[in-house]
Design an enzyme around this catalytic site. Structure first.
Site, short mmCIF file in Angstrom:
data_model
loop_
_atom_site.label_atom_id
_atom_site.label_comp_id
_atom_site.label_asym_id
_atom_site.label_seq_id
_atom_site.Cartn_x
_atom_site.Cartn_y
_atom_site.Cartn_z
N LYS A 78 -32.13 76.60 -36.12
CA LYS A 78 -32.36 75.90 -34.86
C LYS A 78 -31.09 75.20 -34.38
CE LYS A 78 -35.79 72.64 -32.95
NZ LYS A 78 -37.00 71.84 -33.29
N SER A 158 -40.70 72.84 -29.67
CA SER A 158 -39.24 72.77 -29.71
C SER A 158 -38.60 73.76 -30.66
CB SER A 158 -38.78 71.34 -30.03
OG SER A 158 -38.90 71.05 -31.39
N SER A 182 -43.73 70.67 -34.23
CA SER A 182 -42.81 71.69 -33.75
C SER A 182 -42.74 72.92 -34.65
CB SER A 182 -41.41 71.12 -33.57
OG SER A 182 -40.57 72.08 -33.00
#
Length: 474
Positions: A78, A158, A182
């Site tokens: 990420k 997210s 998330s």
């Protein structure tokens, strides 16, 4: 070429590499080619930057004897986690100039375990702590992540870039972060498995934060065995001798808070799973652990101090005020506003000794103690309607697949618990009863197939300069 062999769980791929049935470079090239064919602005828009030397990493591994838990497995990361030499921007053009000088500890651990760092994934800007109403998976740096299941479906929260990339077959495993749903909600939305370990079990250094009391890196994988493998590969300490619990000894709680918000089809999936487990001897109890507003309050107070501590000394903005100033000077990059950012600046001084903040932490400790007391009688608790209580309390949570709904939308189930060993042992058993072997999404190519070449520079993308609980996802 039969592509199905590349879609098997990571632990099976790792075994093939160890015994020589598969090469790290061969597997990496497969993923790079799928990214080229199905990703990008016209595709799913999940990969924001590829590592410039990813094939070199894989070749080096192929020249050595296998080592580590993740030997030869390409992993996507990420965009809020530091990978040496790549950008760490949390999806924001305000931070687009930040290049990590060293790996975050969780990334360094992955390298020690033999993982191939494939690149970085798109994400909801500032981990969805930007503004109310921002779509999951949108960032000013790279635009909108799209679901691999098509039809304009919600890609999740997210960590959607990591989750969709794994779902679409762009990597063997992916790393996300989770403050409140998330990882686990993104896993449900994308037909995969997710694990958020207890807060503090993994190092948070080198990860752009929301709130240290709530944040954790997490695993996005094909199945729960893979999730445990990736967790251990990031530096997590699994309980010694962990194995699946006997189904007949399982003691499970069902949290019925907000049950009325669950769709009939989703509820039917929960009931069918519980009935199969009950027939195998598991016992169930009903409990109610409601959502808490403390999570939002903790974020408002911790975001500023945690973010500015992380920004200090790096390139680009050094304060929340500077970031807000960037958006005010470039309003085209904040189409949904900056309400959360502004509130964090207005409410918090950035000093940890604020009285109101300390009072909130004390209240959270009381809640945590009560939640753990109630859960101590059970191996795992099944979430039905939305509640954030496990995240506020900093407890481990995970998502398992339940297959596809009639409209071909992935379904899943979220579990949490007070004790890692009992929760993970229960999950290994419950997964066998889930019936979650969903067909992989069928993708439309955005360009024709071609031999993948190794990038000579970091491949950068983007601009320069379902489930009811997702409404509160961070």
């Amino acid at each position: 070429m039969d592509e199905r062999r590349f879609f098997r769980p990571a632990h099976a791929l790792a075994e093939d590499i160890r015994v020589g049935r598969l090469g790290a470079e061969e597997l990496t090239r497969f993923y790079l080619e799928r990214i080229r064919r199905y990703d990008g602005e016209k595709g799913l828009n999940t990969v924001i930057e590829l590592h410039p030397h990813v094939l070199q990493q894989a070749r080096e591994l192929d020249r050595h004897s296998p080592f580590g838990l993740l030997y030869g497995l390409p992993v996507l990361i990420k965009d809020n986690i530091d990978v040496r030499g790549l950008h760490t921007a949390a999806g924001s053009l305000a931070l687009a100039g930040r290049v990590a000088r060293e790996d975050a500890p969780v990334i360094a651990a992955l390298r020690r375990q033999g993982a191939v760092i494939l690149g970085k994934t798109n994400m909801t800007e500032f981990a969805n702590y930007m503004a109310p109403g921002m779509p999951g998976g949108y960032s000013s740096r790279d635009g909108q992540v799209k679901s691999a299941y098509g039809g304009g479906r919600d890609p999740g929260g997210s960590s959607s870039g990591s989750a969709v990339a794994l779902s679409a077959g762009f990597c063997a495993a992916a790393v996300g972060t989770d403050t409140s749903f998330s990882v686990v909600a993104c896993a449900v939305q994308n037909g995969i498995t997710g694990l958020k370990p207890p807060v503090g079990a993994l190092s948070g250094k080198g990860i752009l934060p929301i709130a240290h009391t709530l944040d954790s890196a997490g695993a996005l994988t094909r199945d729960f065995q893979d999730a445990l493998l990736l967790y251990a590969g990031m530096g997590g300490r699994l309980p010694e001798g962990l194995s699946a619990a006997p189904a007949e000894k399982l003691r499970l709680a069902v949290n019925e808070h907000n049950l009325q918000l669950v769709s009939p089809e989703q509820l039917q999936g929960y009931q069918a799973l519980c009935e199969r487990l009950r027939e195998a001897g598991a016992s169930f109890s009903r409990i109610c652990q409601p959502a808490s507003s403390l999570g939002r309050e903790i974020m408002r107070y911790e975001f500023r101090q945690d973010l500015e501590q992380d920004l200090a000394g790096g390139g680009g903005p050094q304060s929340l005020a500077e970031i807000i100033g960037f958006y005010q000077a470039h309003p085209q990059w904040m189409p949904y506003g900056i309400g959360f950012l502004q509130a964090a600046l207005d409410v918090s001084s950035g000093r940890p000794e604020e009285v109101d903040y300390l009072n909130i932490l004390s209240e959270r400790e009381r809640l945590r103690a009560e939640v753990i007391r109630m859960l101590s009688r059970y191996d795992a608790c099944i979430m039905t309607g939305p509640t954030n209580v496990m995240h506020v309390a900093g407890l481990p949570s995970l998502a398992l697949r339940l297959g596809l709904a009639q409209d071909q939308t992935p379904q899943g189930i979220i579990l949490y618990g007070a004790d890692e060993r009992r929760l993970y042992a229960a999950a290994l058993t419950i997964e066998r009863f889930c019936g979650g072997d969903a067909a992989f999404p069928q993708l439309e190519p955005v360009c024709s197939a071609a031999r993948t070449q190794e990038p000579e520079e970091p491949e950068k993308k983007g601009r320069t300069g379902g489930q009811p609980w997702l409404s509160s996802e961070r």
